[in-house]
Structure formats: structure tokens, C-alpha cells
Design a protein around this motif. Structure first.
Motif, PDB file in Angstrom:
ATOM      1  N   ASP A 179       8.340  -0.580  12.973  1.00 38.53           N
ATOM      2  CA  ASP A 179       6.904  -0.430  12.756  1.00 38.53           C
ATOM      3  C   ASP A 179       6.247  -1.810  12.846  1.00 38.53           C
ATOM      4  O   ASP A 179       5.839  -2.392  11.844  1.00 38.53           O
ATOM      5  CB  ASP A 179       6.634   0.228  11.400  1.00 38.53           C
ATOM      6  CG  ASP A 179       5.159   0.433  11.121  1.00 38.53           C
ATOM      7  OD1 ASP A 179       4.342   0.305  12.050  1.00 38.53           O
ATOM      8  OD2 ASP A 179       4.825   0.722   9.956  1.00 38.53           O
TER       9      ASP A 179
ATOM     10  N   ARG B 242       4.762   9.771   0.719  1.00 41.97           N
ATOM     11  CA  ARG B 242       3.949   8.573   0.501  1.00 41.97           C
ATOM     12  C   ARG B 242       4.538   7.782  -0.665  1.00 41.97           C
ATOM     13  O   ARG B 242       4.869   8.347  -1.700  1.00 41.97           O
ATOM     14  CB  ARG B 242       2.501   8.950   0.212  1.00 41.97           C
ATOM     15  CG  ARG B 242       1.809   9.572   1.414  1.00 41.97           C
ATOM     16  CD  ARG B 242       0.349   9.890   1.145  1.00 41.97           C
ATOM     17  NE  ARG B 242      -0.449   8.686   0.898  1.00 41.97           N
ATOM     18  CZ  ARG B 242      -0.915   7.867   1.845  1.00 41.97           C
ATOM     19  NH1 ARG B 242      -0.664   8.126   3.116  1.00 41.97           N
ATOM     20  NH2 ARG B 242      -1.626   6.807   1.533  1.00 41.97           N
TER      21      ARG B 242
ATOM     22  N   GLU C 179       0.430  -5.860   9.821  1.00 39.06           N
ATOM     23  CA  GLU C 179      -0.647  -5.590   8.849  1.00 39.06           C
ATOM     24  C   GLU C 179      -0.298  -6.185   7.483  1.00 39.06           C
ATOM     25  O   GLU C 179      -1.140  -6.823   6.843  1.00 39.06           O
ATOM     26  CB  GLU C 179      -0.841  -4.085   8.740  1.00 39.06           C
ATOM     27  CG  GLU C 179      -1.833  -3.651   7.693  1.00 39.06           C
ATOM     28  CD  GLU C 179      -1.861  -2.141   7.532  1.00 39.06           C
ATOM     29  OE1 GLU C 179      -2.020  -1.690   6.374  1.00 39.06           O
ATOM     30  OE2 GLU C 179      -1.704  -1.409   8.530  1.00 39.06           O
ATOM     31  N   SER C 180       0.930  -5.996   7.045  1.00 39.63           N
ATOM     32  CA  SER C 180       1.348  -6.537   5.747  1.00 39.63           C
ATOM     33  C   SER C 180       1.426  -8.059   5.780  1.00 39.63           C
ATOM     34  O   SER C 180       1.032  -8.722   4.812  1.00 39.63           O
ATOM     35  CB  SER C 180       2.683  -5.935   5.326  1.00 39.63           C
ATOM     36  OG  SER C 180       2.515  -4.567   5.018  1.00 39.63           O
TER      37      SER C 180
ATOM     38  N   PRO D 140       0.833  -1.212   0.000  1.00 40.22           N
ATOM     39  CA  PRO D 140       0.000   0.000   0.000  1.00 40.22           C
ATOM     40  C   PRO D 140       0.866   1.261   0.000  1.00 40.22           C
ATOM     41  O   PRO D 140       2.036   1.228   0.390  1.00 40.22           O
ATOM     42  CB  PRO D 140      -0.793  -0.123   1.310  1.00 40.22           C
ATOM     43  CG  PRO D 140       0.018  -1.024   2.169  1.00 40.22           C
ATOM     44  CD  PRO D 140       0.763  -1.950   1.263  1.00 40.22           C
ATOM     45  N   GLN D 141       0.279   2.343  -0.450  1.00 40.97           N
ATOM     46  CA  GLN D 141       0.933   3.653  -0.370  1.00 40.97           C
ATOM     47  C   GLN D 141       0.844   4.114   1.082  1.00 40.97           C
ATOM     48  O   GLN D 141      -0.234   4.105   1.667  1.00 40.97           O
ATOM     49  CB  GLN D 141       0.206   4.662  -1.266  1.00 40.97           C
ATOM     50  CG  GLN D 141       0.300   4.371  -2.735  1.00 40.97           C
ATOM     51  CD  GLN D 141       1.601   4.864  -3.339  1.00 40.97           C
ATOM     52  OE1 GLN D 141       2.188   5.828  -2.882  1.00 40.97           O
ATOM     53  NE2 GLN D 141       2.047   4.177  -4.373  1.00 40.97           N
ATOM     54  N   ARG D 142       1.971   4.502   1.645  1.00 40.06           N
ATOM     55  CA  ARG D 142       1.970   5.004   3.019  1.00 40.06           C
ATOM     56  C   ARG D 142       3.128   5.981   3.203  1.00 40.06           C
ATOM     57  O   ARG D 142       4.113   5.902   2.485  1.00 40.06           O
ATOM     58  CB  ARG D 142       2.029   3.871   4.035  1.00 40.06           C
ATOM     59  CG  ARG D 142       3.321   3.111   4.054  1.00 40.06           C
ATOM     60  CD  ARG D 142       3.378   2.073   5.168  1.00 40.06           C
ATOM     61  NE  ARG D 142       2.594   0.909   4.824  1.00 40.06           N
ATOM     62  CZ  ARG D 142       1.827   0.239   5.693  1.00 40.06           C
ATOM     63  NH1 ARG D 142       1.768   0.594   6.944  1.00 40.06           N
ATOM     64  NH2 ARG D 142       1.141  -0.807   5.300  1.00 40.06           N
ATOM     65  N   PRO D 143       3.002   6.894   4.165  1.00 40.63           N
ATOM     66  CA  PRO D 143       4.125   7.790   4.436  1.00 40.63           C
ATOM     67  C   PRO D 143       5.293   7.014   5.057  1.00 40.63           C
ATOM     68  O   PRO D 143       5.083   6.133   5.886  1.00 40.63           O
ATOM     69  CB  PRO D 143       3.566   8.805   5.427  1.00 40.63           C
ATOM     70  CG  PRO D 143       2.217   8.345   5.813  1.00 40.63           C
ATOM     71  CD  PRO D 143       1.850   7.167   4.982  1.00 40.63           C
TER      72      PRO D 143
ATOM     73  N   GLY E  11       2.788  -2.070  11.281  1.00 39.70           N
ATOM     74  CA  GLY E  11       2.807  -2.097   9.818  1.00 39.70           C
ATOM     75  C   GLY E  11       3.282  -3.435   9.279  1.00 39.70           C
ATOM     76  O   GLY E  11       2.744  -3.945   8.291  1.00 39.70           O
TER      77      GLY E  11
ATOM     78  N   TRP F 286       5.666  -1.656   2.618  1.00 40.22           N
ATOM     79  CA  TRP F 286       4.998  -2.684   3.419  1.00 40.22           C
ATOM     80  C   TRP F 286       4.855  -2.222   4.864  1.00 40.22           C
ATOM     81  O   TRP F 286       3.978  -2.676   5.565  1.00 40.22           O
ATOM     82  CB  TRP F 286       5.778  -3.998   3.342  1.00 40.22           C
ATOM     83  CG  TRP F 286       5.815  -4.577   1.961  1.00 40.22           C
ATOM     84  CD1 TRP F 286       6.888  -4.608   1.107  1.00 40.22           C
ATOM     85  CD2 TRP F 286       4.735  -5.166   1.241  1.00 40.22           C
ATOM     86  NE1 TRP F 286       6.531  -5.195  -0.079  1.00 40.22           N
ATOM     87  CE2 TRP F 286       5.217  -5.555  -0.026  1.00 40.22           C
ATOM     88  CE3 TRP F 286       3.394  -5.422   1.542  1.00 40.22           C
ATOM     89  CZ2 TRP F 286       4.416  -6.171  -0.993  1.00 40.22           C
ATOM     90  CZ3 TRP F 286       2.593  -6.034   0.588  1.00 40.22           C
ATOM     91  CH2 TRP F 286       3.102  -6.408  -0.655  1.00 40.22           C
ATOM     92  N   TYR F 287       5.742  -1.317   5.297  1.00 38.98           N
ATOM     93  CA  TYR F 287       5.689  -0.759   6.653  1.00 38.98           C
ATOM     94  C   TYR F 287       6.551   0.497   6.675  1.00 38.98           C
ATOM     95  O   TYR F 287       7.305   0.764   5.728  1.00 38.98           O
ATOM     96  CB  TYR F 287       6.169  -1.780   7.699  1.00 38.98           C
ATOM     97  CG  TYR F 287       7.546  -2.337   7.423  1.00 38.98           C
ATOM     98  CD1 TYR F 287       8.687  -1.724   7.937  1.00 38.98           C
ATOM     99  CD2 TYR F 287       7.717  -3.473   6.646  1.00 38.98           C
ATOM    100  CE1 TYR F 287       9.953  -2.230   7.691  1.00 38.98           C
ATOM    101  CE2 TYR F 287       8.978  -3.993   6.387  1.00 38.98           C
ATOM    102  CZ  TYR F 287      10.087  -3.366   6.910  1.00 38.98           C
ATOM    103  OH  TYR F 287      11.339  -3.862   6.655  1.00 38.98           O
ATOM    104  N   ASP F 288       6.420   1.288   7.725  1.00 38.18           N
ATOM    105  CA  ASP F 288       7.192   2.518   7.865  1.00 38.18           C
ATOM    106  C   ASP F 288       8.624   2.194   8.295  1.00 38.18           C
ATOM    107  O   ASP F 288       8.869   1.188   8.965  1.00 38.18           O
ATOM    108  CB  ASP F 288       6.523   3.421   8.912  1.00 38.18           C
ATOM    109  CG  ASP F 288       7.042   4.851   8.912  1.00 38.18           C
ATOM    110  OD1 ASP F 288       7.848   5.214   8.029  1.00 38.18           O
ATOM    111  OD2 ASP F 288       6.618   5.608   9.801  1.00 38.18           O
TER     112      ASP F 288
END
Length: 104
Positions: A62, A44, A68-69, A33-36, A65, A48-50
């Protein structure tokens, strides 16, 4: 699973080459996903995680994150198993490698 800032499309040429030698394999190349990303000034991007820092003395990760992934990959594997696929292999590069190992 691709690395930071990439997508599954970035690995298509490699997987096409592998598919010629492994014609009985089905390759699935999901996109993060797109994430900061904190390390990249909050920009962004596919991740997969910060990533907070590259300072090895700072042990923050993270975890949420990554989890979640990993759960996303569990759902993908479950879907393939329900479709009749008997063996599923998960692999990754860089961030994708962390998620692949976390999803075991």
C-alpha cells in the motif's frame, strides 16, 4: 510509531520508563488512523497503511497509505521544529517502523 491495531497509548508505559533515563527528551506518541485492513477481512482498525497479504510472493504494498502516513509524520516533525525543537528522532515498531523509515 505503534504497530497494527495498537495506538500510541499502548507504548506509554515504555516511554515513561525511557523518559526517566532521558528527562531532556519529549516523547510524542501519535495514533494511526482507523482504516480497513485487507489482511484482517477488511476490519477497520488503527493502521498506518493497508496490508493486503502475508504471501511473500505477492509483492503488492500500500504505497499510497505508507506515503500518506509518512507525510503525517513530516507534518508532525515540522510542527515540532517550528516550535523550537532542534533535534527530532522518529522511531517505530512493526508498521510504525516501516513508516518511520519511509519518513526519513
Amino acid at each position: 510509531l505503534h504497530g497494527l491495531g495498537d495506538t500510541g497509548h499502548g507504548w506509554e508505559p515504555v516511554m515513561r520508563s525511557m523518559a526517566q533515563r532521558l528527562p531532556h527528551f519529549k516523547f510524542i506518541l501519535p495514533h494511526a488512523p482507523q482504516r480497513p485492513v485487507t489482511l484482517n477481512m477488511g476490519m477497520r482498525m488503527p493502521a498506518w497503511y493497508d496490508i493486503f497479504t502475508l504471501n511473500h510472493e505477492d509483492h503488492r504494498e500500500d504505497d499510497a497509505g505508507i506515503l500518506e502516513s509518512a507525510q503525517m509524520i513530516h507534518r508532525l516533525v515540522k510542527s515540532e521544529r517550528e516550535a523550537g525543537v532542534e533535534r527530532v528522532y522518529v522511531g517505530g515498531f512493526s508498521q510504525g517502523g516501516v513508516v518511520a523509515l519511509s519518513a526519513v
